[in-house]
Design a protein around this motif. Sequence first.
Motif, mmCIF file in Angstrom:
data_model
loop_
_atom_site.group_PDB
_atom_site.id
_atom_site.type_symbol
_atom_site.label_atom_id
_atom_site.label_comp_id
_atom_site.label_asym_id
_atom_site.label_seq_id
_atom_site.Cartn_x
_atom_site.Cartn_y
_atom_site.Cartn_z
ATOM 1 N N ARG A 219 0.848 -1.188 0.000
ATOM 2 C CA ARG A 219 0.000 0.000 0.000
ATOM 3 C C ARG A 219 0.885 1.240 0.000
ATOM 4 N NH1 ARG A 219 -3.341 -1.676 5.398
ATOM 5 N NH2 ARG A 219 -3.978 -3.784 4.767
ATOM 6 N N LEU A 220 0.354 2.297 -0.605
ATOM 7 C CA LEU A 220 1.034 3.587 -0.589
ATOM 8 C C LEU A 220 0.531 4.410 0.594
ATOM 9 C CD1 LEU A 220 1.326 5.050 -4.216
ATOM 10 C CD2 LEU A 220 3.183 4.675 -2.582
ATOM 11 N N TYR A 221 1.450 4.888 1.419
ATOM 12 C CA TYR A 221 1.101 5.730 2.548
ATOM 13 C C TYR A 221 1.717 7.120 2.370
ATOM 14 C CZ TYR A 221 -0.575 1.867 5.514
ATOM 15 O OH TYR A 221 -1.284 0.822 6.050
ATOM 16 N N PRO A 222 0.911 8.195 2.412
ATOM 17 C CA PRO A 222 1.500 9.534 2.453
ATOM 18 C C PRO A 222 2.392 9.669 3.684
ATOM 19 C CG PRO A 222 -0.861 9.632 2.043
ATOM 20 C CD PRO A 222 -0.559 8.224 2.441
ATOM 21 N N PHE A 223 3.463 10.422 3.548
ATOM 22 C CA PHE A 223 4.377 10.591 4.682
ATOM 23 C C PHE A 223 3.609 10.988 5.948
ATOM 24 C CE2 PHE A 223 8.146 11.889 1.745
ATOM 25 C CZ PHE A 223 8.262 10.575 1.336
ATOM 26 N N ALA A 224 2.614 11.863 5.805
ATOM 27 C CA ALA A 224 1.889 12.384 6.963
ATOM 28 C C ALA A 224 1.065 11.319 7.671
ATOM 29 C CB ALA A 224 0.983 13.537 6.530
ATOM 30 N N ALA A 225 0.793 10.193 6.990
ATOM 31 C CA ALA A 225 -0.053 9.153 7.582
ATOM 32 C C ALA A 225 0.749 8.040 8.239
ATOM 33 C CB ALA A 225 -0.964 8.561 6.508
ATOM 34 N N ILE A 226 2.061 8.098 8.125
ATOM 35 C CA ILE A 226 2.889 6.990 8.606
ATOM 36 C C ILE A 226 2.914 6.891 10.121
ATOM 37 C CG2 ILE A 226 5.233 6.094 8.714
ATOM 38 C CD1 ILE A 226 3.951 5.556 6.090
ATOM 39 N N ASP A 227 3.025 8.021 10.815
ATOM 40 C CA ASP A 227 3.131 7.978 12.274
ATOM 41 C C ASP A 227 1.977 7.202 12.904
ATOM 42 O OD1 ASP A 227 5.552 9.252 12.698
ATOM 43 O OD2 ASP A 227 4.671 11.255 12.698
ATOM 44 N N ALA A 228 0.778 7.421 12.411
ATOM 45 C CA ALA A 228 -0.388 6.760 12.983
ATOM 46 C C ALA A 228 -0.388 5.260 12.719
ATOM 47 C CB ALA A 228 -1.663 7.389 12.427
ATOM 48 N N LEU A 230 2.424 3.326 12.590
ATOM 49 C CA LEU A 230 3.616 2.658 13.112
ATOM 50 C C LEU A 230 3.294 1.569 14.123
ATOM 51 C CD1 LEU A 230 6.156 5.615 13.512
ATOM 52 C CD2 LEU A 230 6.259 3.724 11.872
ATOM 53 N N VAL A 231 2.192 1.692 14.836
ATOM 54 C CA VAL A 231 1.811 0.693 15.830
ATOM 55 C C VAL A 231 1.549 -0.660 15.182
ATOM 56 C CG1 VAL A 231 -0.654 1.260 15.720
ATOM 57 C CG2 VAL A 231 0.296 0.263 17.813
ATOM 58 N N HIS A 232 1.286 -0.670 13.878
ATOM 59 C CA HIS A 232 1.004 -1.916 13.165
ATOM 60 C C HIS A 232 2.248 -2.496 12.469
ATOM 61 C CE1 HIS A 232 -3.204 -1.190 13.942
ATOM 62 N NE2 HIS A 232 -3.146 -0.019 13.348
ATOM 63 N N PHE A 233 3.387 -1.815 12.583
ATOM 64 C CA PHE A 233 4.623 -2.263 11.948
ATOM 65 C C PHE A 233 5.328 -3.299 12.819
ATOM 66 C CE2 PHE A 233 3.827 1.202 9.275
ATOM 67 C CZ PHE A 233 4.800 1.350 8.298
ATOM 68 N N THR A 234 6.211 -4.080 12.194
ATOM 69 C CA THR A 234 7.139 -4.874 12.983
ATOM 70 C C THR A 234 8.046 -3.906 13.740
ATOM 71 O OG1 THR A 234 8.928 -5.000 11.351
ATOM 72 C CG2 THR A 234 7.147 -6.619 11.158
ATOM 73 N N ALA A 235 8.636 -4.379 14.817
ATOM 74 C CA ALA A 235 9.495 -3.505 15.616
ATOM 75 C C ALA A 235 10.655 -2.949 14.788
ATOM 76 C CB ALA A 235 10.029 -4.268 16.825
ATOM 77 N N ASP A 236 11.276 -3.804 13.980
ATOM 78 C CA ASP A 236 12.425 -3.359 13.190
ATOM 79 C C ASP A 236 12.005 -2.404 12.082
ATOM 80 O OD1 ASP A 236 14.096 -4.885 14.753
ATOM 81 O OD2 ASP A 236 14.094 -6.599 13.388
ATOM 82 N N ALA A 237 10.905 -2.726 11.391
ATOM 83 C CA ALA A 237 10.438 -1.856 10.311
ATOM 84 C C ALA A 237 10.038 -0.485 10.847
ATOM 85 C CB ALA A 237 9.275 -2.507 9.575
ATOM 86 N N ALA A 238 9.482 -0.453 12.052
ATOM 87 C CA ALA A 238 9.119 0.828 12.652
ATOM 88 C C ALA A 238 10.357 1.692 12.881
ATOM 89 C CB ALA A 238 8.376 0.600 13.963
ATOM 90 N N LEU A 239 11.434 1.072 13.388
ATOM 91 C CA LEU A 239 12.672 1.822 13.605
ATOM 92 C C LEU A 239 13.220 2.390 12.294
ATOM 93 C CD1 LEU A 239 14.583 -0.495 16.118
ATOM 94 C CD2 LEU A 239 13.639 1.771 16.594
ATOM 95 N N VAL A 240 13.201 1.558 11.260
ATOM 96 C CA VAL A 240 13.742 1.968 9.962
ATOM 97 C C VAL A 240 12.884 3.072 9.352
ATOM 98 C CG1 VAL A 240 14.182 1.184 7.601
ATOM 99 C CG2 VAL A 240 14.876 -0.234 9.543
ATOM 100 N N THR A 241 11.576 2.943 9.470
ATOM 101 C CA THR A 241 10.677 3.959 8.924
ATOM 102 C C THR A 241 10.815 5.272 9.683
ATOM 103 O OG1 THR A 241 9.119 2.217 8.280
ATOM 104 C CG2 THR A 241 8.271 4.470 8.358
ATOM 105 N N GLN A 242 10.957 5.187 10.982
ATOM 106 C CA GLN A 242 11.145 6.403 11.783
ATOM 107 C C GLN A 242 12.439 7.106 11.412
ATOM 108 O OE1 GLN A 242 10.627 4.395 15.603
ATOM 109 N NE2 GLN A 242 8.881 5.706 16.069
ATOM 110 N N SER A 243 13.472 6.351 11.104
ATOM 111 C CA SER A 243 14.741 6.961 10.690
ATOM 112 C C SER A 243 14.569 7.713 9.378
ATOM 113 C CB SER A 243 15.844 5.894 10.561
ATOM 114 O OG SER A 243 15.678 5.125 9.387
#
Length: 249
Positions: A219-228, A230-243
Amino acid sequence: MQTTPLRRFIALDQPLGWLEDISVQFLSQYEAICITPDSFTLDPQLNTQEVAAWLYKAALDMRAAGLIKGWRNENYSVFSPTPEGDLDLSHPLFELERAAFRRFGLTSRAVHINGYTSAGELWIGQRASSKATDPNRLDNLAAGGISAGEAIWDCMIRELAEEAGVPLWIAQNASYQGSIRSTRVEADGTQDEILYIYDLLLPQDFVPNNRDGEVAEFRLYPFAAIDAALVHFTADAALVTQSFLKQLR
């Protein structure tokens, strides 16, 4: 990191991993070990080949007992630690089935790729329900462990092709962004992994296409929608996306 009691796993006179109580109890039946309140040590007289054989036999037995799941018949490399606790990539010790790494708290390595568009969107994958770890969780465009003997760059190219159908002419434009170490206790042991991060600008008309059955959908997520999300991400993917998002702020 130590939310549950852990003992340092020592072999070849080197601190290589961590063991939970359940693993220590299971492994206490084996010979050539010394157990203290803080450590689980293999006999220092065992050579590298003997240590590798000991671990493989123990891993097979733990698999049979249900303590190791998702056996892949794929090896990761175990490296000597540096004095600072990093990995000495010039000094591989031996190889071991990747599914056993968490049970022994060994340090693994993986690549993660943030795939983004010029319109300010990230391509996010949802892991297949059949995945042994983190089924149905959200993940980066592509991510995967580095096999024994595999170069980091080659792993990145391979994972992009297998997981997202990214052709070489696009994948080779990925930009290395550094690494993050992710260490936590999971239900199947201690996950200690170095994540090598790449960012990749994708053509606006490119649509990822999974080829190895490990991704249910993208799925395509606008940058502004990613923070909300993140709770559904794997722990590692969340770290990488936050970076990745941190670079935008």
